[in-house]
Design an enzyme around this catalytic site. Sequence first.
Site, PDB file in Angstrom:
ATOM      1  CB  CYS A  12     101.283 141.860  17.540  1.00  0.00           C
ATOM      2  SG  CYS A  12      99.872 142.875  17.976  1.00  0.00           S
ATOM      3  CB  CYS A  34      96.606 150.511   9.082  1.00  0.00           C
ATOM      4  SG  CYS A  34      96.244 152.154   9.714  1.00  0.00           S
ATOM      5  CB  SER A  35      99.417 145.683   9.105  1.00  0.00           C
ATOM      6  OG  SER A  35      99.020 145.773  10.457  1.00  0.00           O
ATOM      7  CE  LYS A  90      99.599 149.430   3.972  1.00  0.00           C
ATOM      8  NZ  LYS A  90      98.633 148.402   3.533  1.00  0.00           N
ATOM      9  CG  HIS A 136      99.942 142.105  11.738  1.00  0.00           C
ATOM     10  ND1 HIS A 136     100.752 141.165  12.346  1.00  0.00           N
ATOM     11  CD2 HIS A 136      99.756 143.092  12.668  1.00  0.00           C
ATOM     12  CE1 HIS A 136     101.020 141.560  13.589  1.00  0.00           C
ATOM     13  NE2 HIS A 136     100.424 142.709  13.808  1.00  0.00           N
TER      14      HIS A 136
END
Lengths: 382, 130
Positions: A83, A204-205, A326, A330
């Site tokens: 990431c 969570c994103s 968020k 992402h």
Amino acid sequence: MREVAIVGAGMTRFGELWGQSLRDMFAEAAVGALNDAGADHVDSIYVGCMSGGQFVGQEHLGPLMADHLGMTGVPATHVESACASGGVALRLAYMEVASGMSDLVLATGIEKMNDGADVTNVLATAADQELEVYYGVTFPGLYAMIARAHMAKYGTTEEDMAWVSVKNHRHGAMNDKAQFPGEVTLEQVMASSMVAAPLRLLHCSPVTDGAAAVLLCPLEQAKEYTDRPVKIIGSGLATGSMALADRADPADLDAVQRSARSAYKMAGVGPRDIQVAEVHDCFSIAEICCIEALGFVEPGTGKDAAREGFTALGGCVPVNTSGGLKSKGHPVGATGIAQAIEVFTQLQGKAGARQVENARVGLTQNMGGSGASSVVHIFQGV
Amino acid sequence: MPSPRYTREIPSRYRLEAGRCKGCGKVVYPARRICPACRAADFETVNLSRKGTVVTSTVIHVPPDEFLMEAPYAMAVVETPEGARLMTQVVDCDPSTVLPGMEVSLEFRLIRKEGKSGILCYGHKGVPVA
Ligand SMILES: [Zn+2]
């Protein structure tokens, strides 16, 4: 080393972009950056992407993307650090310009996550396959373990984490590129479905498609491309243990501390000098751990920052004014570049409703895996 | 999936063999070539005690496909008396009760079935000490 500036930026909207393939998104973002700077050529291209191979079955992204930019022949390099791929692509582009090897370098990030791949399994390849994934842990599961360790050590609560989501959605509501620009309430976050206890869905994103690109050149040439260049004054990259079990303390992201330390040292500034920051909030707990590791707050006090407004727009250090991972979304390989675009825009004074007043110095922090890699950049308006 | 991998992993997965660094004493599980603490390359084999303490934990509600039938299930980082830490499921209990500080024994269990041919993959799982 030469001084280096960002002189142009472009990105797609973030979201489920069913109508666009990986190459389409790349071309849109890259052309956006070139047009923003009024540039008609580049000397080199970096493509940050976590896993074109597993998400859409496509590797060898360097030449593919140069081809689709109509720039076959130009050197193009694929960069992978899970990431953090985008942030590391930016660092390599920065080094290539700083070294004098090239003048005009495009740093890009892309990811196509919504074309039918098994996202849970692909993301898990950023964790340790033999020691973690084999036994059934997921990516949210690893961050949930970081959260529980942080809760046990510092008294952080589920509500403290929920405030990070509320704050970032409030910011994202002002970003027309965001995947989920709607605001959420504390009650909605706390009542959302459990993913990996104590992390719920709204901690969570999301799963996102998107691309982002910035154009770099030597500072002394920057005025040819823009009135308001933004200088890169620090870059730090560090690694941590791959498996969570091997970290000295799972509540602390030591790679983030190390990457920040080297970026601050290079820039000659400290955490108190940072006026706006984009931080890797892949999960709400990550923002709490990262603002501690970056030195914005004392260790163990990150839990209060979102609730008290310290990291909100108008606060002491506004964090994730873009909405963060968020709310903005992402697309893993694109995230590090999108973070740089937000800070670039802020330091140019062009952030509109979410502008941080008089912002001069900003920071981005982009993280790979459960924290095994972290890259920090520090920027200054010129 | 090729079978050499499963043979190679037998010492760590079946016998809980770890390495104790002759340079600094650190216990690494599974054994490695190079000590992450002092970079020495000389190890002696130690068998981990089949017990430990939960360092941190979670309950997986959204699992990978292979674990679909087991969710929700608890996972934990467990530290053995030798100081080795390992990731494991904790089973035979209410998963929400698996929290830092819990004492577990490590028992040999089926972990998963892998790939189309359903290769049986073994290892250890934590079980709360009554
Ligand atoms: Zn050693």
